[in-house]
Design an enzyme around this catalytic site. Structure first.
Site, PDB file in Angstrom:
ATOM      1  N   PHE A  91       0.860  -1.178   0.000  1.00 42.08           N
ATOM      2  CA  PHE A  91       0.000   0.000   0.000  1.00 42.08           C
ATOM      3  C   PHE A  91       0.899   1.232   0.000  1.00 42.08           C
ATOM      4  O   PHE A  91       1.738   1.400   0.898  1.00 42.08           O
ATOM      5  CB  PHE A  91      -0.912  -0.005   1.235  1.00 42.08           C
ATOM      6  CG  PHE A  91      -1.857  -1.186   1.257  1.00 42.08           C
ATOM      7  CD1 PHE A  91      -3.148  -1.074   0.752  1.00 42.08           C
ATOM      8  CD2 PHE A  91      -1.455  -2.424   1.752  1.00 42.08           C
ATOM      9  CE1 PHE A  91      -4.011  -2.151   0.749  1.00 42.08           C
ATOM     10  CE2 PHE A  91      -2.311  -3.519   1.753  1.00 42.08           C
ATOM     11  CZ  PHE A  91      -3.590  -3.385   1.257  1.00 42.08           C
ATOM     12  N   SER A 135       2.210  -1.376   4.488  1.00 39.49           N
ATOM     13  CA  SER A 135       1.916   0.018   4.188  1.00 39.49           C
ATOM     14  C   SER A 135       3.227   0.784   4.202  1.00 39.49           C
ATOM     15  O   SER A 135       3.998   0.661   5.155  1.00 39.49           O
ATOM     16  CB  SER A 135       0.972   0.604   5.243  1.00 39.49           C
ATOM     17  OG  SER A 135      -0.359   0.290   4.925  1.00 39.49           O
ATOM     18  N   CYS A 136       3.461   1.534   3.166  1.00 42.63           N
ATOM     19  CA  CYS A 136       4.692   2.315   3.057  1.00 42.63           C
ATOM     20  C   CYS A 136       4.792   3.266   4.241  1.00 42.63           C
ATOM     21  O   CYS A 136       3.903   4.081   4.481  1.00 42.63           O
ATOM     22  CB  CYS A 136       4.687   3.100   1.760  1.00 42.63           C
ATOM     23  SG  CYS A 136       6.057   4.258   1.653  1.00 42.63           S
ATOM     24  N   VAL A 137       5.890   3.165   4.964  1.00 46.13           N
ATOM     25  CA  VAL A 137       6.000   3.925   6.215  1.00 46.13           C
ATOM     26  C   VAL A 137       5.994   5.433   5.977  1.00 46.13           C
ATOM     27  O   VAL A 137       5.329   6.176   6.710  1.00 46.13           O
ATOM     28  CB  VAL A 137       7.221   3.462   7.043  1.00 46.13           C
ATOM     29  CG1 VAL A 137       8.541   3.716   6.323  1.00 46.13           C
ATOM     30  CG2 VAL A 137       7.242   4.136   8.401  1.00 46.13           C
ATOM     31  N   ALA A 160       2.510   6.518   5.041  1.00 47.82           N
ATOM     32  CA  ALA A 160       1.584   6.335   6.162  1.00 47.82           C
ATOM     33  C   ALA A 160       1.763   7.421   7.228  1.00 47.82           C
ATOM     34  O   ALA A 160       0.783   8.013   7.688  1.00 47.82           O
ATOM     35  CB  ALA A 160       1.774   4.951   6.780  1.00 47.82           C
TER      36      ALA A 160
END
Lengths: 94, 120, 141
Positions: free
Chosen positions: C50, C88-90, C93
């Site tokens: 994501f 999820s891409c940090v 996010a």
């Protein structure tokens, strides 16, 4: 090996026109989401390109499925998965 | 593992939304994997290459300056769709970053020669 | 007419990339349906990544009305059932206010809201997954 080009926008200038210019014979086209609105007005495709449209997205929008003799193949989500697997790579022109 | 070819197609304007920066971040991440990386600017993405961007006026980071750093990451295969430049009154000589102009046939070949393609 | 069929019954290793947010774009839902269909067909979903607005699918505080499809819950069920690697891409996010307990602590925020089943990690995980998958398919943006 050929490419599956995925279009999800109703406005051809947002993806379809660019995509059509760089398709090669043997490539595939798949219309999903708002891209299915292009089904009725698809311009001439490059040689040996198969075009598909996602049935769930057509039905959701009240658009008739392509009839007999249409150049468009109708696929469901299982068919979408099969297309992604059948072509070497996919490009999402969103 | 034999090196793979990843092609990134930048199709978005630089500051109206975050897609251009998001794609550039993908390119920079991919660059450290020692694979073949192609970066192609198409459609409105060619606006990312315009000269004299001063995004400090809108408190944004300068994307063209970040693109200028691509050679430091060994990203040297940078292409631009000649037609898209022409349609927008831009010329290959007047870009912020060196990019090789490509026609439709060359772009088709870039895609066909890729293992994976990412467009944003 | 019949569409293209995949070669034989080969299991294909897939990576799914999601760029769009639930309730803003159908693409967030399409990615979910595609992933569920791929698993149903017996393919291997190596990773779901994501990115960009796509990270909103991992917000545990998303609270749609009861008569609307709950995409966060649907992803969580799929992740749990198939032990999916859902990242999820940090950086995407954090900017969008989606933090796990560790990041919340690090940045001294009051709450963590990463939905269970999702993991925060870097973009390298997308590149790595792309290099080791047979096919990558991207949704939205």
């Amino acid at each position: 090996m050929s490419t599956l080009h995925i279009i999800n926008k109703a406005n051809a200038s947002q993806g379809l026109s660019s995509c059509l210019r760089v398709m090669l014979p043997g490539d595939g086209l798949l219309l999903i989401e708002d891209g299915v609105y292009l089904a009725a007005q698809l311009p001439a495709l490059p040689e040996a390109v198969r075009a598909h449209v996602l049935q769930e997205d057509l039905q959701a929008r009240g658009i008739a499925l392509p009839g007999e003799g249409s150049a468009l193949f109708t696929v469901d989500y299982a068919g979408f998965v099969a297309l992604v697997c059948a072509y070497a790579r996919s490009v999402s022109w969103s | 593992m034999t090196p793979k070819t990843l092609t990134f197609i930048a199709r978005s304007t630089p500051y109206g939304n975050g897609r251009a920066k998001a794609l550039l971040d993908m390119v920079l991440s991919a660059a450290v994997f020692d694979q073949t990386i192609n970066l192609l600017f198409m459609d409105d993405g060619v606006w990312q290459l315009a000269r004299n961007q001063q995004p400090a006026t809108i408190d944004a980071k300068d994307l063209s300056a970040a693109l200028g750093a691509l050679p430091l990451y060994d990203v040297n295969n940078v292409y631009v769709e000649a037609r898209a430049l022409d349609e927008r009154g831009l010329t290959p000589q007047a870009l912020a970053v060196d990019a090789k102009p490509c026609d439709d046939t060359e772009i088709a070949a870039l895609i066909a020669g890729s293992d994976q393609v990412f467009a944003l | 007419m019949q569409a293209n069929q995949p070669p034989g019954n080969t299991v294909v290793k897939l990576t799914v990339v999601v760029h769009s947010a639930p309730y803003s774009s159908q693409a967030a839902y399409s990615a979910y349906r595609f992933t569920a269909s791929a698993l149903e067909a017996g393919h291997e979903v190596h990773r779901v990544f994501f990115y960009y607005d796509g990270v909103h699918a991992s917000n545990a505080l998303s609270t749609p009305p009861q008569d609307e499809f709950d995409l966060v819950k649907a992803w969580q069920a799929l992740i749990e059932q198939h032990e999916l690697d859902a990242i999820s891409c940090v950086s995407s996010a954090l900017k969008r206010g989606i933090l796990d307990a560790r990041e919340a602590h690090r940045y001294e925020k009051q709450a963590a809201n990463l939905a269970e089943g999702f993991v925060l990690s870097g973009l390298g995980q997308l590149v790595d997954a792309s290099l080791s998958s047979d096919r990558v398919v991207s949704f939205g943006a």
